[in-house]
Design a protein around this motif. Structure first.
Motif, short mmCIF file in Angstrom:
data_model
loop_
_atom_site.label_atom_id
_atom_site.label_comp_id
_atom_site.label_asym_id
_atom_site.label_seq_id
_atom_site.Cartn_x
_atom_site.Cartn_y
_atom_site.Cartn_z
N SER A 1 0.87 -1.18 0.00
CA SER A 1 0.00 0.00 0.00
C SER A 1 0.90 1.22 0.00
O SER A 1 1.80 1.32 0.83
N ALA A 2 0.66 2.13 -0.94
CA ALA A 2 1.52 3.31 -1.10
C ALA A 2 3.00 2.92 -1.12
O ALA A 2 3.84 3.63 -0.59
N GLY A 3 3.29 1.76 -1.69
CA GLY A 3 4.68 1.39 -1.93
C GLY A 3 5.32 0.54 -0.86
O GLY A 3 6.48 0.13 -1.01
N PHE B 1 -1.22 -0.44 -5.44
CA PHE B 1 -2.32 0.18 -4.71
C PHE B 1 -1.79 1.41 -3.97
O PHE B 1 -0.76 1.35 -3.30
N HIS B 2 -2.51 2.53 -4.18
CA HIS B 2 -2.12 3.82 -3.56
C HIS B 2 -0.69 4.23 -3.92
O HIS B 2 -0.06 4.99 -3.18
N PHE B 3 -0.22 3.74 -5.05
CA PHE B 3 1.10 4.16 -5.52
C PHE B 3 0.89 5.06 -6.74
O PHE B 3 0.07 4.78 -7.59
N ALA B 4 1.65 6.13 -6.84
CA ALA B 4 1.54 7.09 -7.94
C ALA B 4 0.09 7.54 -8.12
O ALA B 4 -0.45 7.52 -9.24
N ASN B 5 -0.51 7.97 -7.04
CA ASN B 5 -1.94 8.35 -7.05
C ASN B 5 -2.33 9.30 -8.18
O ASN B 5 -3.40 9.20 -8.73
N ASP B 6 -1.44 10.22 -8.51
CA ASP B 6 -1.83 11.28 -9.45
C ASP B 6 -1.91 10.78 -10.89
O ASP B 6 -2.63 11.34 -11.71
N ALA C 1 -4.80 3.30 -9.05
CA ALA C 1 -4.21 3.48 -7.72
C ALA C 1 -5.19 3.13 -6.60
O ALA C 1 -4.77 2.73 -5.52
N ASP C 2 -6.49 3.28 -6.88
CA ASP C 2 -7.47 2.97 -5.83
C ASP C 2 -8.09 1.58 -5.99
O ASP C 2 -9.00 1.23 -5.26
N ASP C 3 -7.60 0.82 -6.95
CA ASP C 3 -8.17 -0.52 -7.19
C ASP C 3 -7.37 -1.58 -6.45
O ASP C 3 -6.14 -1.61 -6.53
#
Ligand SMILES: *[C@@H]1O[C@H](CO)[C@@H](O)[C@H](O)[C@H]1NC(C)=O
Ligand SMILES: *[C@@H]1O[C@H](CO)[C@@H](O)[C@H](O)[C@H]1NC(C)=O
Ligand SMILES: *[C@@H]1O[C@H](CO)[C@@H](O)[C@H](O)[C@H]1NC(C)=O
Ligand SMILES: *[C@@H]1O[C@H](CO)[C@@H](O)[C@H](O)[C@H]1NC(C)=O
Ligand SMILES: *[C@@H]1O[C@H](CO)[C@@H](O)[C@H](O)[C@H]1NC(C)=O
Ligand SMILES: *[C@@H]1O[C@H](CO)[C@@H](O)[C@H](O)[C@H]1NC(C)=O
Ligand SMILES: *[C@@H]1O[C@H](CO)[C@@H](O)[C@H](O)[C@H]1NC(C)=O
Ligand SMILES: *[C@@H]1O[C@H](CO)[C@@H](O)[C@H](O)[C@H]1NC(C)=O
Ligand SMILES: *[C@@H]1O[C@H](CO)[C@@H](O)[C@H](O)[C@H]1NC(C)=O
Ligand SMILES: *[C@@H]1O[C@H](CO)[C@@H](O)[C@H](O)[C@H]1NC(C)=O
Ligand SMILES: CC(=O)N[C@H]1CO[C@H](CO)[C@@H](O)[C@@H]1O
Ligand SMILES: CC(=O)N[C@H]1CO[C@H](CO)[C@@H](O)[C@@H]1O
Length: 653
Positions: free
Chosen positions: A330-332, A402-407, A412-414
């Motif tokens: 999550s987020a890396g 997941f939650h990585f490179a959100n922009d 990223a939200d899957d």
């Protein structure tokens, strides 16, 4: 005997009542790898199911895509130096009479900005691509008898740094690395009682025998179902790709039941690869979110290599450590209280993901009455969840990004990362990993077995898809040589003999880097009508061998017999081209002549083509295919990779 260490290990950990310790697993994996000297069944579960393990003290993380992984950088130091001697030998054999190529490499052997950096890319196209690509690899492999004789290009493989494949080309590359980097001749000839490369029984029927026992179709599919159930029972989603990949592996991995516990990341421990005695294998898949379509201008291209999976594209621009994919990143990173997972990167699942177009091929053949109804039910349950349009999706759940490179990362939200066949965006040749500026390649041998035309021959659609992408922001700094339209390829014969693109480096004066020169080798008939349908599931040994031999003849222009005895010298010129341009060296008159013959000089001829039906360049092998093959394949004709909604269209046939 081959499985001994793993069942033992599982028994041991079961007896101790503790989760399998990672150090123990790593040790076992090394032992297995040492015994096998190849990719190995290093899934700690000993089965197809991913296993929860303790995280290593250096917890796995996702890294940004701005550089090569440290593992690849370290490996390259050895690999680049190990290509020097084979390259000198190869260049000597190529007989470039007016330029001392061996001397040029010898005197610069420590300078890797001079020693050419070579990649080979093998396209998709089902068994046709596996066999035609195999012919090229055989020709390039100095271990294959005859490959260094007159007109041969043997040694090119030993001189290469990278070997990329996608879909059917990925089956070839995957099979080579799953089996101790065996030669194509060894794989083709197999050994007694093995199902390896036995294509006469279709993948739907299953192999003739397993070891000494005869298997029937029902048992074969029941075993596959049990393997996939192991993964589900461990708490992971299954896709049609899981079944497809398991079935494929029986033909491609020379181990009991196609080696359910083999992982793709185990290649990193295979001594042949770890010691950099082989090129680096890369397989490709595209991201396609459910209910969307992709083209080369908006696809995110993922690569699988022995250490990582991820993408250099500006969307995701990150890489996950392949061995630990399946963990809840999550987020890396993996949360402090989270466990690590290993064994998700099944070898068959990676090959299946790269070729997920064939999920629909499997579904089409469900009506084969010998496939047990429990398997049919399992597949239909998946289809009910997904819908037919998305039957080609391979679910990589949990999504490592997941939650990585959100922009910039659309998923990223899957919780699920959905990957599809590497040719789905029409880039049916795996050029993408080889044109990354960070890899600095000088030349790519692009072996194209795509079925672009009505009769399943390539017209370079794949090259155009990659070229058009290179002009778009998704390219993220990758440049690619300009290539002409399909009609020009056909009218000028650029797909009936080798052709070079990007010869003149000044074409890239405004680009951020000079891309590799591309040597394009399209499937064309020399000694066999090798244009069999992408969806033709079975081949006699004679047909298989004839197509492999045809691919060999495409690679060598019939050992120089077909018009150009100087072809090996011209291959040497292509290899040297970027290097001599950098050092300002004149490679001599032979190379200048070669470039006149093989470089596309910008001329076009876009006259409409009514029907492309090339005539064989040499006389056909007696054992070549029957006349019905020409244009055979019926409804599948023209349905190359990557046509929008192909899966749906195919189901509708
Ligand atoms: C794998 O290949 C290497 C190099 O050719 C050879 O020495 C070794 O015996 C092979 N191992 C197996 C298990 O076939
Ligand atoms: C070229 O050489 C290879 C290897 O010796 C052989 O298999 C093939 O048949 C030859 N091609 C022709 C056209 O003779
Ligand atoms: C190079 O030339 C030598 C001598 O003529 C010949 O024996 C050899 O087969 C040639 N090599 C190739 C790859 O054509
Ligand atoms: C396949 O496996 C058998 C048994 O381990 C081995 O003898 C044979 O050499 C293998 N073949 C290849 C091509 O790896
Ligand atoms: C990609 O481009 C195609 C063609 O323009 C379009 O149909 C498709 O919706 C796009 N896909 C995504 C994910 O943007
Ligand atoms: C990952 O997350 C899922 C869903 O929250 C959970 O069921 C699973 O146990 C987690 N896996 C690990 C290894 O922590
Ligand atoms: C991405 O977004 C999620 C929630 O929207 C957030 O929890 C996460 O920290 C973000 N990731 C990064 C790297 O900022
Ligand atoms: C080239 O191939 C594409 C499919 O990839 C096809 O749509 C097109 O008609 C072909 N054109 C020619 C001239 O063969
Ligand atoms: C390597 O070769 C390049 C190109 O000729 C040259 O610029 C560079 O100085 C060389 N490096 C070394 C360490 O000799
Ligand atoms: C370019 O190639 C075409 C054939 O492909 C040839 O007819 C033409 O003369 C060449 N032009 C130049 C300037 O070399
Ligand atoms: C050369 C180039 O454009 N690189 C970009 C690739 O994408 C990443 C992520 O968006 C950027 O950070 C790089 O600058
Ligand atoms: C064995 C079998 O049923 N093969 C079929 C699989 O699907 C393709 C494409 O529809 C058919 O051509 C094969 O006959």
């Amino acid at each position: 005997m081959r499985f001994l260490p793993l069942p033992l290990l599982s028994l041991l950990s079961a007896a101790l009542g503790s989760p399998t310790g990672d150090a123990l697993v790593a040790k076992a994996a090394i032992e297995v790898a040492e015994i096998l000297r190849r990719a190995s069944p290093d899934n700690p579960s000993g089965s197809y199911a991913p296993a929860t393990v303790d995280c290593p003290s250096d917890r796995p993380t996702i890294r940004a895509g701005g550089t090569l992984s440290q593992s690849e950088q370290d490996w390259l130091q050895t690999r680049r130096s190990k290509t020097v001697d084979p390259m000198i030998e190869f260049l000597r054999n190529c007989n470039l009479t007016d330029f001392d190529a061996p001397g040029y490499i010898t005197s610069n052997s420590q300078n890797f900005s001079v020693v050419p950096n070579i990649g080979i890319a093998v396209s998709g196209g089902g068994y046709r691509a596996l066999m035609n690509g195999a012919g090229f690899i055989a020709a390039a492999d100095s271990r294959v008898p005859g490959s260094t004789d007159a007109g041969g290009i043997g040694g090119l493989l030993q001189s290469s740094t990278y070997l990329a494949g996608l879909s059917g080309g990925g089956w070839l590359v995957g099979s080579i690395f799953a089996n101790n980097f065996s030669t194509v001749v060894q794989l083709r000839d197999g050994y007694q009682d093995s199902a390896l490369w036995q294509f006469s029984n279709s993948i739907f029927q299953g192999p003739k025998r397993r070891g000494i026992s005869i298997v029937n179709t029902v048992e074969y599919w029941d075993d596959i179902k049990d393997q996939v159930d192991d993964k589900r029972d461990a708490g992971y989603d299954a896709s049609i790709t899981d079944y497809w990949g398991r079935a494929l592996s029986v033909q491609l991995i020379n181990d009991t039941d196609g080696g359910p516990a083999y992982t793709f990341s185990s290649i990193a421990d295979f001594p042949g690869f770890a010691d950099a005695d082989t090129p680096m294998p890369i397989l490709i898949a595209d991201e396609r979110r459910p209910n969307t379509q992709i083209i080369s201008l908006n696809s995110t291209v993922y690569e699988f290599n022995p250490w990582e999976m991820g993408s250099y594209d500006p969307t995701v621009f990150g890489f996950a450590p392949l061995r630990y994919v399946g963990s809840n990143f999550s987020a890396g990173s993996i949360p402090d209280d989270g466990h690590c997972v290993r064994g998700f990167d099944s070898y068959s699942f990676v090959m299946g993901t790269s070729s997920s177009l064939f999920n629909s091929f499997l579904l089409q053949n469900l009506s084969d009455t010998s496939i047990p109804s429990v398997v049919v039910d399992a597949l239909e349950a998946i289809l009910t969840d997904l819908g037919n349009d998305d039957n080609d999706i391979a679910a990589w759940t949990p999504n490592p990004f997941f939650h990585f490179a959100n922009d910039s990362n659309a998923s990223a939200d899957d919780e699920q990362l959905t990957l599809v066949d590497g040719g789905s965006d029409l880039q049916n040749i795996p050029l993408h990993p080889l044109i990354q500026p960070v890899r600095g390649l000088d030349v790519i041998f692009a072996v194209d077995s795509s079925a672009d035309t009505l009769y399943h021959w390539p017209n370079a659609t794949a090259l155009r898809a990659t070229y058009e992408r290179s002009l778009n922001s998704i390219a993220n700094g990758t440049a690619f040589p300009r290539v002409p339209d399909a009609e020009t390829f056909i009218n000028l014969g650029l797909n009936q003999r080798p052709s070079f693109f990007g010869c003149d480096a000044s074409e890239f004066a405004n680009a951020s880097h000079v891309p590799p020169l591309v040597v394009y080798l399209a499937n064309t008939p020399y000694t066999a009508l090798s244009n069999v349908s992408t969806f033709d599931p079975s081949y006699t040994d004679e047909e298989r061998n004839a197509i492999i031999r045809n691919g060999y003849n495409v690679a060598t222009m019939g050992n120089g017999t077909a018009s150009d005895a100087e072809w090996p010298a011209c291959v040497a010129c292509a290899v040297l081209s970027r290097s001599v341009a950098r050092t300002g060296t004149d490679a001599g008159a032979t190379c200048a002549r070669c470039f006149d013959r093989y470089c596309w000089n910008g001329t076009t001829d876009s006259t409409p083509v009514s029907s492309y039906e090339p005539t064989p360049i040499l006389s056909l092998d007696a054992q070549s295919l029957g006349a019905s093959i020409y244009g055979g394949g019926g409804a599948a004709a023209g349905l190359a990779y990557g046509v929008f909604g192909l899966a749906a269209a195919f189901l509708a046939l």
